[in-house]
Write an enzyme that holds these catalytic residues in place. Sequence first.
Site, short mmCIF file in Angstrom:
data_model
loop_
_atom_site.label_atom_id
_atom_site.label_comp_id
_atom_site.label_asym_id
_atom_site.label_seq_id
_atom_site.Cartn_x
_atom_site.Cartn_y
_atom_site.Cartn_z
N ASP A 202 10.12 13.19 -15.12
CA ASP A 202 8.69 12.94 -15.03
C ASP A 202 8.23 12.36 -16.38
O ASP A 202 8.56 12.90 -17.44
CB ASP A 202 8.01 14.30 -14.75
CG ASP A 202 6.55 14.14 -14.41
OD1 ASP A 202 6.22 14.12 -13.20
OD2 ASP A 202 5.73 14.03 -15.35
N GLU A 246 4.58 9.44 -11.16
CA GLU A 246 5.39 9.14 -12.35
C GLU A 246 6.66 9.97 -12.33
O GLU A 246 7.25 10.26 -13.35
CB GLU A 246 4.57 9.41 -13.63
CG GLU A 246 4.25 10.87 -13.93
CD GLU A 246 2.95 11.36 -13.28
OE1 GLU A 246 2.55 10.79 -12.24
OE2 GLU A 246 2.35 12.32 -13.80
#
Length: 340
Positions: A202, A246
Amino acid sequence: MTKRPSVLIVDDRPENLITLEALLEPFNLDIVRATSGAEALAHTLDYDFALVLLDVQMPGMDGYEVAELLRGNKKTKSIPIIFVTARSKAETQIFRGYESGAVDYMFKPLEPIVFNGKVRVFIELYEQKEALRRKTIEFDQKLAELEELQQQLEETNEQLLMLSTTDGLTGLYNKRRFEEIFSEEWERASRTETSLSLIMLDIDHFKLYNDSFGHHLGDDCLRSVAKALRQMELRELDRIARVGGEEFAIVLPDTDPQGAELVAERVRKVISELRIPHNEASGREIVTASFGVSSILPTRHLSSRYLAEAADEALYESKSKNRNCVTFKECMTCWEYAQD
Ligand SMILES: [Mg+2]
């Protein structure tokens, strides 16, 4: 519009041509006249005749010679010929005519009923042949259209398949495809009794990045990270997907915990080495990512979600530490089951 059939009439005597024309009057034909064999042959260059009515006795090239030349030519070899002759019905003459490819014989003076009957048969045959030829052309065109449509359909299907398995922004696999891959690999690892590893990663402070630079640059950042991941040239069996805004996942078949941690560490370095500037309010100069890694020897009676959850928990731990790091977490639930 279908055009009228053309008929060639050949006779060295103009009055005979007039008689023939009168006899052909009831048919709707395009009549072409020739008074010599040479002229007759010249006309065959310009027309596709349905029938040739050919006088046998002509000065210079006689009817038999004309017929032989017509038979010897690819374009004219199948045009029906009717010899029209005043000669005796001597059998030798008739055989000569058939040798040169005659289809029929008629004798002067012509008998209208017989003449009409014979000509009608050839004209009808010609029209049937033409209709068939047109249908064949139509059919070929339809076939070509169909083939083109088929190809378009295949291309569309390919594109659809790609769209349904690919993330539009990064070109990596999407979440849907990731889930398929993950469960396929789980099945395979269960069969082959090999370890399966999963890396979840992430981008750190990505919300802040988007807020500072806007979504446009946010998208550029995700694309750069995805491109770097692709360029790492992992093994072909390792698959990378974008599974959230993301968030990315890497499935590593036949990889043990140590191997998976090594890969995660390499990926972490690659992303930081991109040196994408971050907003300093995040406390970071450059874009980095946090990693969660887990590994398991899958068995069929276990659900693959345990591995996914362990990797997620490990990622959470990396976030709660100082980010930009790799955390490995044993897949405890699995071990408990496995030890039963
Ligand atoms: Mg003659």
